[in-house]
Write a protein that holds these residues in place. Sequence first.
Motif, short mmCIF file in Angstrom:
data_model
loop_
_atom_site.label_atom_id
_atom_site.label_comp_id
_atom_site.label_asym_id
_atom_site.label_seq_id
_atom_site.Cartn_x
_atom_site.Cartn_y
_atom_site.Cartn_z
N SER A 1 42.50 61.92 4.70
CA SER A 1 41.27 62.53 4.63
C SER A 1 40.92 63.12 2.87
O SER A 1 39.96 62.88 2.48
CB SER A 1 40.78 63.51 5.43
OG SER A 1 39.58 64.01 5.32
N LYS A 2 42.17 64.02 2.64
CA LYS A 2 41.91 64.46 1.40
C LYS A 2 42.03 63.65 0.21
O LYS A 2 41.34 63.34 -0.79
CB LYS A 2 43.00 65.44 1.13
CG LYS A 2 42.93 66.76 1.88
CD LYS A 2 44.15 67.66 1.61
CE LYS A 2 43.97 68.85 2.45
NZ LYS A 2 45.11 69.56 2.45
N LYS A 3 42.86 62.24 0.45
CA LYS A 3 43.15 61.41 -0.83
C LYS A 3 41.96 60.54 -0.70
O LYS A 3 41.76 59.93 -1.90
CB LYS A 3 44.43 60.86 -0.63
CG LYS A 3 44.84 59.77 -1.58
CD LYS A 3 46.53 59.19 -1.47
CE LYS A 3 46.65 58.53 -2.71
NZ LYS A 3 48.03 58.26 -2.77
N TYR A 4 41.50 59.87 0.46
CA TYR A 4 40.70 58.84 0.41
C TYR A 4 39.45 58.99 1.17
O TYR A 4 38.48 57.98 1.08
CB TYR A 4 41.12 57.42 1.38
CG TYR A 4 42.56 57.12 0.75
CD1 TYR A 4 42.59 56.13 -0.47
CD2 TYR A 4 43.79 57.22 1.40
CE1 TYR A 4 43.93 55.82 -0.99
CE2 TYR A 4 44.83 57.02 0.81
CZ TYR A 4 44.81 56.24 -0.19
OH TYR A 4 46.14 55.46 -0.88
N GLY A 5 39.14 60.22 1.64
CA GLY A 5 38.00 60.57 2.10
C GLY A 5 37.72 60.20 3.63
O GLY A 5 36.70 59.98 4.04
N SER B 1 39.78 59.47 7.62
CA SER B 1 40.90 59.59 8.52
C SER B 1 40.81 58.80 9.74
O SER B 1 39.52 58.31 9.90
CB SER B 1 40.95 61.05 8.82
OG SER B 1 39.84 61.49 9.59
#
Length: 130
Positions: free
Chosen positions: A2-6, A8
Amino acid sequence: LSKKYGRSFRVKLNARRKLLDLIENLREGNIILIHGAWQMTLDKSNKKLGYNALLALLGGMPHTMVLIGYDGDTSQWLLLNPADPWPSDKQKPVTPKISRMSTQQLMNFWGRKFLFYPPRFAFTTIKLEI
């Protein structure tokens, strides 16, 4: 993720399911990992099924494939088999083949009881969370 690619994903193991559950998940666009076991034999002369006494006694050779669809024209389930082809050079990438199974073949593979694997008729779904 979620943080890296937006984005999950939700991962869920489903046990003791039916073909309709596979169809529903295919329609929803979920990634489906089918857990099954290839039949192994105690008969050394039958090379087609393979020979491994321990695996034959445990229930077969456990294996997981990605269910990618169903071909209504040929009545076959389409699965991406990560072990076919089996590369001789593990460093060199290969493109897995698509395996085709009739419903009976899928049920035999998917429903084979193996001692140390997920329950019969199990699959894992990977769903994109928005």
